[in-house]
Write a protein that holds these residues in place. Sequence first.
Motif, PDB file in Angstrom:
ATOM      1  N   LYS A 493      -5.631  -0.933 -17.335  1.00 54.19           N
ATOM      2  CA  LYS A 493      -5.158   0.339 -16.787  1.00 54.19           C
ATOM      3  C   LYS A 493      -4.756   0.135 -15.334  1.00 54.19           C
ATOM      4  N   VAL A 494      -3.679   0.800 -14.924  1.00 51.56           N
ATOM      5  CA  VAL A 494      -3.164   0.576 -13.586  1.00 51.56           C
ATOM      6  C   VAL A 494      -2.821   1.917 -12.942  1.00 51.56           C
ATOM      7  N   SER A 495      -3.125   2.032 -11.674  1.00 49.64           N
ATOM      8  CA  SER A 495      -2.729   3.192 -10.878  1.00 49.64           C
ATOM      9  C   SER A 495      -1.965   2.680  -9.663  1.00 49.64           C
ATOM     10  N   VAL A 496      -0.872   3.353  -9.325  1.00 54.55           N
ATOM     11  CA  VAL A 496      -0.061   2.946  -8.185  1.00 54.55           C
ATOM     12  C   VAL A 496      -0.610   3.612  -6.927  1.00 54.55           C
ATOM     13  N   ILE A 497      -0.981   2.827  -5.945  1.00 57.03           N
ATOM     14  CA  ILE A 497      -1.490   3.328  -4.664  1.00 57.03           C
ATOM     15  C   ILE A 497      -0.638   2.670  -3.574  1.00 57.03           C
ATOM     16  N   SER A 498       0.506   3.271  -3.297  1.00 58.66           N
ATOM     17  CA  SER A 498       1.485   2.661  -2.396  1.00 58.66           C
ATOM     18  C   SER A 498       1.167   2.946  -0.936  1.00 58.66           C
ATOM     19  N   ASP A 499       1.656   2.077  -0.076  1.00 58.84           N
ATOM     20  CA  ASP A 499       1.590   2.303   1.357  1.00 58.84           C
ATOM     21  C   ASP A 499       2.511   3.470   1.711  1.00 58.84           C
ATOM     22  N   THR A 500       2.242   4.114   2.813  1.00 59.67           N
ATOM     23  CA  THR A 500       3.037   5.261   3.246  1.00 59.67           C
ATOM     24  C   THR A 500       4.510   4.888   3.380  1.00 59.67           C
ATOM     25  N   GLY A 501       5.339   5.573   2.630  1.00 56.64           N
ATOM     26  CA  GLY A 501       6.780   5.382   2.711  1.00 56.64           C
ATOM     27  C   GLY A 501       7.345   4.295   1.819  1.00 56.64           C
ATOM     28  N   TYR A 502       6.459   3.533   1.141  1.00 55.16           N
ATOM     29  CA  TYR A 502       6.989   2.441   0.307  1.00 55.16           C
ATOM     30  C   TYR A 502       7.462   2.996  -1.026  1.00 55.16           C
ATOM     31  N   ASP A 503       8.697   2.638  -1.400  1.00 56.33           N
ATOM     32  CA  ASP A 503       9.302   3.117  -2.650  1.00 56.33           C
ATOM     33  C   ASP A 503       9.939   1.929  -3.360  1.00 56.33           C
ATOM     34  N   TYR A 504       9.247   1.424  -4.375  1.00 57.14           N
ATOM     35  CA  TYR A 504       9.726   0.232  -5.089  1.00 57.14           C
ATOM     36  C   TYR A 504      11.072   0.496  -5.761  1.00 57.14           C
ATOM     37  N   ASN A 505      11.217   1.660  -6.379  1.00 52.82           N
ATOM     38  CA  ASN A 505      12.477   1.969  -7.065  1.00 52.82           C
ATOM     39  C   ASN A 505      13.652   1.962  -6.096  1.00 52.82           C
ATOM     40  N   ARG A 506      13.405   2.443  -4.874  1.00 51.37           N
ATOM     41  CA  ARG A 506      14.452   2.428  -3.859  1.00 51.37           C
ATOM     42  C   ARG A 506      14.768   1.000  -3.429  1.00 51.37           C
ATOM     43  N   VAL A 507      13.730   0.191  -3.276  1.00 51.48           N
ATOM     44  CA  VAL A 507      13.937  -1.215  -2.925  1.00 51.48           C
ATOM     45  C   VAL A 507      14.802  -1.912  -3.956  1.00 51.48           C
TER      46      VAL A 507
END
Length: 511
Positions: A493-507
């Motif tokens: 099981k995985v949960s996404v906990i991104s850094d502030t402002g990080y957007d993988y889809n945008r990258v």
Amino acid sequence: MKKNDIKLSFDNSCSFNNYVDSCIGTGRMGLALFKEYQDQLKLCQKEIGFKYIRGHGLFCDDMAIYQERDMTRFGGEVTIDYNFTYLDLVFDFYLSINLKPYLELGFMPYKMASGEQTIFYWKGNTTPPKDYDAWKKLIQVTLRHLIDRYGRDEVITWPVEVWNEPNLPGFWENADMEEYFKLFEVSFNAVKEVDKDFKVGGPAVCGGSDRKWIKAFLEFCKGKNLEPDVITRHHYATELPEYTGHYGYAKLMDPMNEEDGFPGLHSTREIIDSFPEFKGKDIHITEFNTSYIPICPLHDTNQNAAYIANQLSKLGDDNKLYSYWTFGDCFEEMGVPYSLFHGGFGLVTYGNIPKPTFWTFAFFKYLKDNYKTCIQKDDTSIVVIDNENTVKGVCYNVTLERSGNDFINSYEINVKDGNYVLLTKRVDEEVCNPLKVWHDLGENRILKKEDIELIKSASYPQVSTKVISAVDGKVSFDIELKENAMVYFELRKVSVISDTGYDYNRVMQYK
């Protein structure tokens, strides 16, 4: 492509005893002084981490333990010395990488031997001692030295095995059963007199006459009131090889072969349990592999890796320890190897290059880490869950001869809603096959450093990840298995906990 539908459940429970890391084999002990040997073993310990190491040559002359000083020509006497300089170097190294010795008592020091018969390129003497009292003293002096150096509490955890394959005339002169039983009795008593808590085993037989020898061995022990702590034997799984040049080509046996497959191995359990005095005694397979010769190209292949995966899924059914022969190709039974890939026994070849079977052991060690229970086992895969409810599996496409048969294992499991990541590590003939790269580069015996590094780069599994969303409380995924492939997988099981402002889809410029 054929599809195998496999429904998994956290409520399932299958028998699976995983002792993949219990022991590993080695060539003669003196090779442990070589840097290449040490590098190969360090790699195995880093990625797999075995508990014990067992091999030949403890008392061979290159270890220089038994020494005679003949002063008779000067009017003196023959005096006996014991030299542990090399033994200490070897065992210091083993212990420094968290390995314990599994002590095989053999072969015979030349000056103690009753005959001239030797085996292998390095001429291990395989005759009985001319003086059993001297043999007994050699064992006891050696064990007491080890206790003095490493401490009793440590050394009594090192199992002791008396000799190697005495049912073969090459390993024990004339395969003399009566003489071996004498050797065992003297050796057993010698060890127990030093400390009764040592675990001593035998008869270390290989296939062919194993049933006859194991039964006779137990009858002898019963008659002499000896109680071996473990019963040891070996297990190889190929037909007789056909020799061409430097190599022996061998066909794999059906693992369910009545004589030499799993049924044959189980006969050892049945024989032991037929003796009330010995019922339930642990069995140690102190050597196993596919072929029993160190010049069999099969050892270097993905086919070998898949076949051994099936072996590891079942060997723990009856056996508490099984030791793959061997960890590395720094090995000289039939001489110094001629080329990088030469069919050696090892999981690792020269240049510290892991072979496909190396990953079989690594993958099964992953199954053992944080292990909770096994939920599925068949001839194509084994699946477990760990204490964090991560699903882990190893699947394999085992073939005895090339068939062109590929298939897909299609798994389904009930889970809680959410996202899951499927991690796979693939070992097959396309993505983890250093043998093919070496072949395509010309099979050269003399390789440039850059070529060795290139071959090494092709010796690691292909890692892939994929996010899967649970649908109606279920996750489904497919593992494609080409012929001779082996794949490790994890579903967690995985949960996404991104850094502030990080957007993988945008990258990645995904919409």
